[in-house]
Enzyme design. Sequence first.
Site, PDB file in Angstrom:
ATOM      1  N   HIS A 111       0.827  -1.203   0.000  1.00 27.48           N
ATOM      2  CA  HIS A 111       0.000   0.000   0.000  1.00 27.48           C
ATOM      3  C   HIS A 111       0.865   1.259   0.000  1.00 27.48           C
ATOM      4  CE1 HIS A 111      -3.239   2.590   2.085  1.00 27.48           C
ATOM      5  NE2 HIS A 111      -3.467   2.571   0.788  1.00 27.48           N
TER       6      HIS A 111
ATOM      7  N   TYR B  28       5.120  10.633 -24.222  1.00 24.30           N
ATOM      8  CA  TYR B  28       4.417  10.921 -22.972  1.00 24.30           C
ATOM      9  C   TYR B  28       3.453   9.811 -22.558  1.00 24.30           C
ATOM     10  CZ  TYR B  28       6.567  15.409 -23.642  1.00 24.30           C
ATOM     11  OH  TYR B  28       7.486  16.395 -23.835  1.00 24.30           O
TER      12      TYR B  28
ATOM     13  N   ASN C 298       3.525   7.495 -20.068  1.00 30.81           N
ATOM     14  CA  ASN C 298       4.069   7.043 -18.784  1.00 30.81           C
ATOM     15  C   ASN C 298       2.992   7.223 -17.724  1.00 30.81           C
ATOM     16  OD1 ASN C 298       6.926   6.893 -19.844  1.00 30.81           O
ATOM     17  ND2 ASN C 298       6.534   9.075 -20.094  1.00 30.81           N
TER      18      ASN C 298
END
Length: 132
Positions: A20, A121, A123
């Site tokens: 987490h 771009y 990502n």
Amino acid sequence: MIKKGIFHPQLLKLLGEVRHMDTIIIGDAGLPVPEGVTRIDLGWIENEPRFHKVLEEIVKVLVIEKATFANEAKDISPDFLQKSISILPEGLEIDYIPHVDLKEQSKQSKAIILSGEFTGYTNIIITCGCAY
């Protein structure tokens, strides 16, 4: 031997170890990997594997709390961005930051998974959630 799904040993190890609030990045073929961050390079030729295929498989096994994309994706690769969002779980928190900040935040990621994607771009920072 694993019969179905992800069988890349380094990727399986990472997916089993994240917890987490840990972050991982799925990136295009050109995303730089900062020193000290684990690099899992899946690319073997131009556009293989595709970013979306990698994202689809990871979404199947990982609890995701938040996704962060580069602002630039909205203008440079909007269709690609929308497809990425459609792959993510419904109702997921989605943020946008400048690409330069995405690269800076990558220094704190558990790992960067590089696809063979040649689209600019493409990502995503994935913040891991908790299964309970």
